[in-house]
Every structure is written in C-alpha cells, then in structure tokens.
Design a protein around this motif. Sequence first.
Motif, PDB file in Angstrom:
ATOM      1  N   ALA A  40       0.742  -1.184  -0.079  1.00 11.71           N
ATOM      2  CA  ALA A  40       0.013  -0.015   0.078  1.00 11.71           C
ATOM      3  C   ALA A  40       0.899   1.276   0.133  1.00 11.71           C
ATOM      4  CB  ALA A  40      -1.150  -0.124   1.102  1.00 11.71           C
ATOM      5  N   LEU A  41       2.093   1.160   0.499  1.00  6.18           N
ATOM      6  CA  LEU A  41       3.109   2.315   0.457  1.00  6.18           C
ATOM      7  C   LEU A  41       3.954   2.392  -0.864  1.00  6.18           C
ATOM      8  CD1 LEU A  41       4.036   2.161   4.113  1.00  6.18           C
ATOM      9  CD2 LEU A  41       2.445   3.683   3.139  1.00  6.18           C
ATOM     10  N   GLY A  42       3.655   1.388  -1.768  1.00  3.73           N
ATOM     11  CA  GLY A  42       4.294   1.524  -3.197  1.00  3.73           C
ATOM     12  C   GLY A  42       5.547   0.380  -3.114  1.00  3.73           C
ATOM     13  N   TRP A  43       5.757  -0.486  -2.220  1.00  4.11           N
ATOM     14  CA  TRP A  43       6.813  -1.204  -2.186  1.00  4.11           C
ATOM     15  C   TRP A  43       6.169  -2.684  -2.820  1.00  4.11           C
ATOM     16  CZ3 TRP A  43      11.439  -0.196  -1.020  1.00  4.11           C
ATOM     17  CH2 TRP A  43      11.876   0.616  -0.092  1.00  4.11           C
ATOM     18  N   GLU A  44       7.059  -3.426  -3.624  1.00  7.68           N
ATOM     19  CA  GLU A  44       6.598  -4.581  -4.176  1.00  7.68           C
ATOM     20  C   GLU A  44       7.496  -5.744  -3.959  1.00  7.68           C
ATOM     21  OE1 GLU A  44       5.821  -4.148  -8.538  1.00  7.68           O
ATOM     22  OE2 GLU A  44       6.066  -2.057  -8.306  1.00  7.68           O
ATOM     23  N   PRO A  45       6.873  -6.831  -3.618  1.00  8.94           N
ATOM     24  CA  PRO A  45       8.003  -8.107  -3.361  1.00  8.94           C
ATOM     25  C   PRO A  45       8.660  -8.163  -4.651  1.00  8.94           C
ATOM     26  CG  PRO A  45       5.598  -8.677  -2.946  1.00  8.94           C
ATOM     27  CD  PRO A  45       5.499  -7.265  -3.707  1.00  8.94           C
ATOM     28  N   ALA A  46      10.099  -8.586  -4.353  1.00  7.78           N
ATOM     29  CA  ALA A  46      11.110  -8.748  -5.291  1.00  7.78           C
ATOM     30  C   ALA A  46      10.736  -9.798  -6.024  1.00  7.78           C
ATOM     31  CB  ALA A  46      12.364  -9.126  -4.626  1.00  7.78           C
ATOM     32  N   PRO A  47      10.923 -10.065  -7.307  1.00  4.15           N
ATOM     33  CA  PRO A  47      10.426 -11.343  -8.176  1.00  4.15           C
ATOM     34  C   PRO A  47      11.241 -12.666  -7.573  1.00  4.15           C
ATOM     35  CG  PRO A  47      12.040  -9.776  -9.192  1.00  4.15           C
ATOM     36  CD  PRO A  47      11.705  -9.166  -8.206  1.00  4.15           C
ATOM     37  N   GLU A  48      10.577 -13.645  -7.567  1.00  2.00           N
ATOM     38  CA  GLU A  48      11.150 -14.836  -7.197  1.00  2.00           C
ATOM     39  C   GLU A  48      11.874 -15.709  -8.081  1.00  2.00           C
ATOM     40  OE1 GLU A  48       7.932 -16.993  -4.948  1.00  2.00           O
ATOM     41  OE2 GLU A  48       7.239 -15.380  -4.027  1.00  2.00           O
ATOM     42  N   ALA A  63      15.709   2.214  -2.832  1.00  2.00           N
ATOM     43  CA  ALA A  63      14.546   1.778  -3.414  1.00  2.00           C
ATOM     44  C   ALA A  63      14.338   0.150  -3.041  1.00  2.00           C
ATOM     45  CB  ALA A  63      14.696   2.029  -4.881  1.00  2.00           C
ATOM     46  N   ARG A  64      15.058  -0.072  -1.763  1.00  2.00           N
ATOM     47  CA  ARG A  64      15.116  -1.609  -1.444  1.00  2.00           C
ATOM     48  C   ARG A  64      14.733  -1.738   0.025  1.00  2.00           C
ATOM     49  NH1 ARG A  64      21.036  -2.717  -2.639  1.00  2.00           N
ATOM     50  NH2 ARG A  64      21.738  -2.343  -0.488  1.00  2.00           N
ATOM     51  N   THR A  65      14.042  -2.499   0.401  1.00  2.00           N
ATOM     52  CA  THR A  65      13.782  -2.879   1.961  1.00  2.00           C
ATOM     53  C   THR A  65      13.771  -4.584   2.014  1.00  2.00           C
ATOM     54  OG1 THR A  65      12.976  -2.131   3.960  1.00  2.00           O
ATOM     55  CG2 THR A  65      11.380  -2.444   2.058  1.00  2.00           C
ATOM     56  N   TRP A  66      13.436  -4.807   3.334  1.00  2.00           N
ATOM     57  CA  TRP A  66      13.487  -6.091   3.720  1.00  2.00           C
ATOM     58  C   TRP A  66      12.789  -6.234   4.872  1.00  2.00           C
ATOM     59  CZ3 TRP A  66      15.490  -8.402   7.960  1.00  2.00           C
ATOM     60  CH2 TRP A  66      16.589  -7.710   8.539  1.00  2.00           C
ATOM     61  N   ILE A  67      11.979  -7.216   5.138  1.00  2.00           N
ATOM     62  CA  ILE A  67      11.353  -7.847   6.362  1.00  2.00           C
ATOM     63  C   ILE A  67      11.747  -9.113   6.676  1.00  2.00           C
ATOM     64  CG2 ILE A  67       9.374  -6.298   5.969  1.00  2.00           C
ATOM     65  CD1 ILE A  67       7.722  -8.709   5.168  1.00  2.00           C
ATOM     66  N   PRO A  68      11.713  -9.545   7.944  1.00  2.00           N
ATOM     67  CA  PRO A  68      11.951 -10.858   8.434  1.00  2.00           C
ATOM     68  C   PRO A  68      10.880 -11.750   7.689  1.00  2.00           C
ATOM     69  CG  PRO A  68      12.035  -9.559  10.146  1.00  2.00           C
ATOM     70  CD  PRO A  68      11.509  -8.712   9.094  1.00  2.00           C
ATOM     71  N   ASP A  69      11.556 -13.079   7.161  1.00  2.00           N
ATOM     72  CA  ASP A  69      10.662 -14.093   6.643  1.00  2.00           C
ATOM     73  C   ASP A  69      10.025 -14.823   7.979  1.00  2.00           C
ATOM     74  OD1 ASP A  69       9.037 -15.821   5.177  1.00  2.00           O
ATOM     75  OD2 ASP A  69      10.929 -16.641   4.234  1.00  2.00           O
ATOM     76  N   ARG A  70       8.642 -14.436   8.380  1.00  2.00           N
ATOM     77  CA  ARG A  70       7.965 -15.447   9.144  1.00  2.00           C
ATOM     78  C   ARG A  70       6.864 -16.312   8.581  1.00  2.00           C
ATOM     79  NH1 ARG A  70       4.214 -13.239  11.883  1.00  2.00           N
ATOM     80  NH2 ARG A  70       2.894 -11.616  10.484  1.00  2.00           N
ATOM     81  N   SER A  71       6.878 -16.265   7.415  1.00  2.00           N
ATOM     82  CA  SER A  71       5.782 -17.177   6.705  1.00  2.00           C
ATOM     83  C   SER A  71       6.159 -18.460   6.590  1.00  2.00           C
ATOM     84  CB  SER A  71       5.884 -16.519   5.070  1.00  2.00           C
ATOM     85  OG  SER A  71       7.200 -16.993   4.596  1.00  2.00           O
ATOM     86  N   THR A  72       5.148 -19.237   6.272  1.00  2.00           N
ATOM     87  CA  THR A  72       5.453 -20.725   6.099  1.00  2.00           C
ATOM     88  C   THR A  72       5.292 -21.039   4.671  1.00  2.00           C
ATOM     89  OG1 THR A  72       4.129 -21.198   8.244  1.00  2.00           O
ATOM     90  CG2 THR A  72       4.328 -22.810   6.715  1.00  2.00           C
ATOM     91  N   LEU A 125      11.642  -6.355  -0.667  1.00  2.00           N
ATOM     92  CA  LEU A 125      10.695  -5.635  -1.393  1.00  2.00           C
ATOM     93  C   LEU A 125      11.411  -4.523  -2.252  1.00  2.00           C
ATOM     94  CD1 LEU A 125       9.328  -6.111   1.732  1.00  2.00           C
ATOM     95  CD2 LEU A 125       7.434  -5.664   0.271  1.00  2.00           C
ATOM     96  N   LEU A 126      11.012  -3.956  -3.389  1.00  2.00           N
ATOM     97  CA  LEU A 126      11.636  -2.991  -3.987  1.00  2.00           C
ATOM     98  C   LEU A 126      10.683  -1.987  -4.499  1.00  2.00           C
ATOM     99  CD1 LEU A 126      13.148  -5.784  -6.608  1.00  2.00           C
ATOM    100  CD2 LEU A 126      14.284  -4.659  -4.545  1.00  2.00           C
ATOM    101  N   ARG A 127      11.056  -0.833  -4.634  1.00  2.00           N
ATOM    102  CA  ARG A 127       9.984   0.103  -5.151  1.00  2.00           C
ATOM    103  C   ARG A 127      10.827   0.595  -6.721  1.00  2.00           C
ATOM    104  NH1 ARG A 127       9.731   4.589  -0.529  1.00  2.00           N
ATOM    105  NH2 ARG A 127       7.549   3.936   0.197  1.00  2.00           N
TER     106      ARG A 127
END
Length: 178
Positions: A40-48, A63-72, A125-127
């Motif tokens: 919603a703030l303009g970031w997009e997941p980096a391509p996989e 233009a890049r950031t990251w978050i901890p991967d807490r997903s399954t 995540l990238l912008r």
Amino acid sequence: MSWDEMSWDEGGAPHPLALRRTGRSELEPDRLPEIRELEALGWEPAPEELRWAFLPYVWPAAARTWIPDRSTHWAVETSLDGHGHVTGVECAPLPEADLRELDGETDTVLAALGLPPRPQGRLWLLRPVGPFSTVNEVLNYLDATAASRGTEPGLSAAFVDLIRAELAALHEPPADTP
C-alpha cells in the motif's frame, strides 16, 4: 556505482513496519500483513524467479527494503485418479532442511556470478526506479535493454553487470537537476 557499493544490507534493519509483528505465521509470504501494508506504500515483493535472485543486491539501496520472513512455505501433494481427477490434496509446511537446500542452490548460483550469499530469513521488497511505475515495468525495460545490447537475459556475469549499471543510471537524478 561500483560492486563495492552493492550489498545485501547485512547490517541494516528491516523496514520499521515489520517490527510490529513477530513469530511464525502460517501465511504464505505474499499474504503476510506487513507485505500488504508495504504494498500500500508503493513497495513490491522482489521477483522470485531464480534468474532475478541477485536483484536486491544490485537494486539501489534507497529503493529496496526487507522484512523478516516469518511465513510458512508449504509443500502441496495432489493425488489423481486414473482419469486425472483430483482425489486428494495434502498440505504440510516445507521442512527447514528443504528450505535450506533451496537457499543453498540459489547461493551456489550467486557464487558462480561472484556474488556473496543472501542473508537468510529475509523477504525483499523493491520500489520502481526511473520513469517506471512498477517493478515489472523496470524488469521488462532491463530485459529489452539487455536484448538490444546483445546480452542474453539470464544468470551470467555480463547480465548482472548490465543490470547493475542500468539500475544505477535509472536511479541517478537527471544531470540538469540542481
């Protein structure tokens, strides 16, 4: 921009929105609430796709950031009958050993390109940079630029170097800007 300025932001902190959540989630990476908030703030997941595994390393730091991967990450097994009809579906979390093996394969590819391994446990995540409104538009431009210069898009040092240089040029302000 030189290779020395490229990094995986090893010592950097995750995006501040990620700090509000902790613990493992049963959600897949693209369904995490922090991913949705950042989108919603303009970031997009980096391509996989494996061919873009190096992208966060060469993407402009602003233009890049990251978050901890807490997903399954889920393994899905589908059973079919003799007619090709689905008779059963089983989902189970992908074991850590399998995740490490997948990460190891990617790190082997990166090492062949002369790049260090990615820090584990991050979702990038990238912008978009330059005149583009989406990351996909940037990727299409990069592929077209590589093709126009006779560089095969894919996992090669020549492709990575071209992408690094093009991203740096796209991110720089125009020369006539004060």
